[in-house]
Write an enzyme that holds these catalytic residues in place. Structure first.
Site, short mmCIF file in Angstrom:
data_model
loop_
_atom_site.label_atom_id
_atom_site.label_comp_id
_atom_site.label_asym_id
_atom_site.label_seq_id
_atom_site.Cartn_x
_atom_site.Cartn_y
_atom_site.Cartn_z
N SER A 28 -34.52 112.02 -80.18
CA SER A 28 -35.11 110.71 -79.86
C SER A 28 -34.47 110.12 -78.61
O SER A 28 -34.82 109.02 -78.20
CB SER A 28 -34.94 109.76 -81.04
OG SER A 28 -33.59 109.69 -81.44
N ASN A 115 -27.64 105.56 -90.14
CA ASN A 115 -28.74 104.80 -90.75
C ASN A 115 -28.57 103.29 -90.59
O ASN A 115 -29.53 102.58 -90.26
CB ASN A 115 -28.89 105.16 -92.23
CG ASN A 115 -29.28 106.61 -92.41
OD1 ASN A 115 -29.62 107.29 -91.45
ND2 ASN A 115 -29.23 107.10 -93.64
N THR A 160 -70.86 76.76 -79.44
CA THR A 160 -70.76 77.51 -80.69
C THR A 160 -71.81 78.61 -80.53
O THR A 160 -72.86 78.36 -79.92
CB THR A 160 -71.06 76.65 -81.94
OG1 THR A 160 -72.38 76.13 -81.82
CG2 THR A 160 -70.07 75.49 -82.08
N HIS A 161 -71.53 79.78 -81.03
CA HIS A 161 -72.41 80.95 -80.82
C HIS A 161 -72.62 81.23 -79.33
O HIS A 161 -73.64 81.80 -78.95
CB HIS A 161 -73.78 80.75 -81.50
CG HIS A 161 -73.71 80.25 -82.90
ND1 HIS A 161 -73.72 81.08 -84.00
CD2 HIS A 161 -73.58 78.99 -83.39
CE1 HIS A 161 -73.62 80.35 -85.10
NE2 HIS A 161 -73.54 79.07 -84.75
N SER A 282 -64.85 94.85 -54.65
CA SER A 282 -65.50 96.11 -55.00
C SER A 282 -65.52 96.99 -53.76
O SER A 282 -65.67 96.50 -52.64
CB SER A 282 -66.93 95.84 -55.47
OG SER A 282 -67.72 97.00 -55.30
N LYS A 288 -68.56 91.08 -54.18
CA LYS A 288 -67.96 90.96 -55.50
C LYS A 288 -66.49 90.58 -55.51
O LYS A 288 -65.73 90.93 -54.63
CB LYS A 288 -68.12 92.29 -56.27
CG LYS A 288 -69.56 92.51 -56.68
CD LYS A 288 -69.66 93.50 -57.81
CE LYS A 288 -69.22 92.90 -59.11
NZ LYS A 288 -69.23 93.89 -60.17
N ASN A 290 -63.83 90.72 -58.63
CA ASN A 290 -63.76 91.11 -60.04
C ASN A 290 -62.51 90.55 -60.73
O ASN A 290 -61.44 90.57 -60.15
CB ASN A 290 -63.76 92.64 -60.16
CG ASN A 290 -65.06 93.24 -59.65
OD1 ASN A 290 -66.13 92.64 -59.79
ND2 ASN A 290 -64.96 94.41 -59.03
N GLU A 295 -59.62 91.30 -67.33
CA GLU A 295 -60.18 92.44 -68.07
C GLU A 295 -59.07 93.32 -68.65
O GLU A 295 -59.17 93.82 -69.77
CB GLU A 295 -61.07 93.28 -67.15
CG GLU A 295 -62.31 92.56 -66.67
CD GLU A 295 -63.04 93.36 -65.61
OE1 GLU A 295 -62.79 93.12 -64.41
OE2 GLU A 295 -63.82 94.25 -65.97
N TYR A 322 -33.65 105.71 -96.16
CA TYR A 322 -34.01 106.19 -94.83
C TYR A 322 -34.73 107.54 -94.90
O TYR A 322 -34.35 108.42 -95.66
CB TYR A 322 -32.75 106.33 -93.95
CG TYR A 322 -33.06 106.87 -92.57
CD1 TYR A 322 -33.44 106.01 -91.55
CD2 TYR A 322 -32.99 108.23 -92.29
CE1 TYR A 322 -33.75 106.49 -90.27
CE2 TYR A 322 -33.29 108.72 -91.03
CZ TYR A 322 -33.67 107.85 -90.02
OH TYR A 322 -33.97 108.33 -88.77
N GLN A 327 -37.84 107.23 -87.37
CA GLN A 327 -37.51 107.38 -85.95
C GLN A 327 -38.74 107.10 -85.07
O GLN A 327 -38.62 106.81 -83.89
CB GLN A 327 -36.99 108.80 -85.70
CG GLN A 327 -36.61 109.09 -84.28
CD GLN A 327 -35.80 110.37 -84.18
OE1 GLN A 327 -34.63 110.40 -84.54
NE2 GLN A 327 -36.43 111.44 -83.70
N LYS A 330 -39.75 103.34 -82.83
CA LYS A 330 -39.31 102.72 -81.59
C LYS A 330 -40.32 102.72 -80.46
O LYS A 330 -40.53 101.69 -79.81
CB LYS A 330 -38.01 103.38 -81.11
CG LYS A 330 -36.86 103.06 -82.01
CD LYS A 330 -35.67 103.96 -81.74
CE LYS A 330 -34.83 104.12 -82.98
NZ LYS A 330 -35.52 104.87 -84.08
N1 ARG Z 1 -32.37 108.85 -84.33
C1 ARG Z 1 -32.46 108.32 -85.64
C2 ARG Z 1 -33.56 107.27 -85.73
O1 ARG Z 1 -33.97 106.79 -84.74
C3 ARG Z 1 -31.17 107.70 -86.05
C4 ARG Z 1 -30.90 107.74 -87.50
C5 ARG Z 1 -30.70 109.13 -87.95
N2 ARG Z 1 -30.28 109.19 -89.31
C6 ARG Z 1 -30.29 110.32 -90.00
N3 ARG Z 1 -29.91 110.26 -91.23
N4 ARG Z 1 -30.73 111.43 -89.50
O2 ARG Z 1 -34.02 106.94 -86.78
#
Ligand code: ARG
Length: 462
Positions: A28, A115, A160-161, A282, A288, A290, A295, A322, A327, A330
């Site tokens: 990660s 964790n 409205t509408h 454009s 134009k 835009n 948008e 956990y 993971q 994120k």
């Molecule tokens: N890279 C992991 C995550 O983002 C960290 C936690 C990992 N914990 C484990 N027991 N493997 O969740």
């Protein structure tokens, strides 16, 4: 099969065998490196607490502290070598710490697990993002308050509408968005309050036998208290889901505003003109202009909604505590946060910048018999008709005006009296759009006097 060569059947895109594939799915570091500052902040607090409670020596704490500070500047200056082999930000930093200070580095992870570490890092990150969202919303609300003040008397059609309904003021319409973004800001603050508990020290899931001081680390890290249940703490991502949920609602508000700007800036409406800063030309049609920024804000809501659904789906059905599934939390949050930040900034710029065509708005406000309700209300108030009957009489007047191709205010008194004899000259005083908006003085109504009160209320709140 344990060879390092790529699998014949499915290994085409991999340079080597299963180890490389495992690394690719498992690591990660490519995205969680963004948590480096939070990770180091947590480790510094943890090491300090371990020394205070006598779990590690003051000497080791000092080595750890120096090493972590060195790593912080290495990462900040771009001189840190991130390694996928070391999986994530936590192990990258710990490995580097061992390089720098030797065996003392191994003591940092006492009474801690990745964790609770990741739960802390991510919470700190989301906390900061919520504070940024709060500030960005305050800026957008302020931009709207300024426009509302400027246009408290500017009459426009209310819809409205998307059909002309009754005249309102542009200031009142702006204040509708102040309410919407004000609720979003409230949601960010609510989320901040709920997030305000420190995960550190729950360890893998069961807590720890070491005599740690969770109160102390919570305090050092700026939380009101430690979390109360270690199992929940390492399996909870509600704080991330709440961020995404409020981002999705805010994005939805932004998309409605964006859509109105797109509509209002068409030549057919002509209510507003966007500055060159927020529009493009454009490549083929020279006439134009835009509304690209609007948008794109409208479209970006899709990404934020997608992130919310993605994380809800990741979390759905996960057993406590956990699991590595988590993971996947994120990237969604990072992307949604960037998207929301950009969309809020773009919208704040557009609102501050757009030119309002008062004349066009006013002309449109009077079209479509928008003061018909005022006529009906007059009949109720001055002639004592039940509203339903007044509605019926007004309908006849509208039909007559339609037949003549004129506005209600242009119908001769005799024609109106032929429909209902109680009508007098006084009726004309309520048929203008200005009179119509000025009469809507109920609390929360569009009358300029009420709108100004709301502006003042919001200004005192910000
Ligand atoms: N890279 C992991 C995550 O983002 C960290 C936690 C990992 N914990 C484990 N027991 N493997 O969740």
């Amino acid at each position: 099969m344990t060879g390092k060569t790529s699998n014949q059947m499915w290994g085409g895109r991999f340079a080597s065998g299963p180890d490389a594939i495992m690394e690719e799915i498992n690591a990660s570091i490519d995205f969680d490196r963004r948590l480096f500052a939070q990770d180091i902040e947590g480790s510094l607090a943890h090491a300090a607490m371990l020394a205070d409670t006598g779990i590690i020596s003051a000497e080791d704490r000092d080595k750890i502290t120096d090493g972590l500070n060195t790593i912080l500047s290495e990462i900040r200056s771009g001189g840190f070598d991130f390694s996928r082999r070391l999986e994530d930000i936590h192990m990258n930093i710990e490995a580097r710490l061992a390089d720098l200070i030797g065996p003392a580095a191994g003591r940092l992870h006492t009474a801690r697990s990745r964790n609770d570490q990741v739960a802390l890092d991510f919470r700190l990150w989301v906390k900061e993002q919520l504070q940024k969202t709060d500030a960005a919303l305050t800026a957008l609300i302020t931009a709207f308050l300024d426009r509302a003040e400027e246009h408290a008397d500017t009459v426009m059609p209310g819809f409205t509408h998307l059909q002309t309904a009754q005249p309102v003021t542009f200031g009142h319409h702006c204040m509708a968005y102040v309410e919407m973004f004000g609720r979003d800001r409230g949601r960010a603050r609510d989320a901040l309050a709920r997030l305000d508990e420190c995960p550190l020290g729950t360890a893998a899931l069961a807590g720890t036998g070491f005599p740690i001081d969770r109160q102390k680390t919570a305090e050092t890290l700026g939380f009101s208290a430690p979390t109360r249940n270690s199992i929940d703490t390492v399996s909870d991502r509600d704080f991330a889901l709440e961020f995404l949920a409020l981002a999705a609602i805010c994005g939805t508000h932004l998309s409605r505003l964006a859509e109105e700007i797109v509509i209002w800036s068409t030549p057919q409406f002509g209510f507003v003109r966007l500055s060159d800063a927020f529009s493009t030309g454009s490549s083929i049609m020279p006439q134009k202009k835009n509304p690209d920024a609007a948008e794109l804000v409208r479209a970006k809501t899709g990404r934020i909604n997608g992130a919310l659904i993605a994380l809800l789906t990741v979390m759905k059905g996960l057993p406590l505590a956990y699991s590595k599934d988590m993971q996947e939390d994120k990237e969604q949050v990072f992307d949604a946060a960037e998207t929301l930040e950009l969309a809020l900034a773009a919208m704040t710029g557009m609102i501050g910048d757009l030119t309002v065509s008062k004349e066009t708005m006013k002309a449109a406000a009077g079209a479509g018999y928008s003061t018909a309700t005022d006529l009906a209300d007059w009949l109720v108030r001055e002639a004592g008709l039940p509203f339903r009957e007044a509605h019926h009489v007004t309908g006849k007047a509208v039909a007559l005006a339609e037949q003549h191709g004129c506005a209600l205010a242009d119908l001769p008194l005799a024609d109106l009296q032929a429909i209902n004899s109680a009508i007098t000259q006084d009726i004309y005083s309520v048929l203008t759009v200005e009179a119509s908006v000025a009469s809507r003085t109920s609390f929360g109504g569009t009358a300029p006097v009420r709108v100004r009160e709301q502006i003042a209320w919001w200004r005192s709140r910000l």
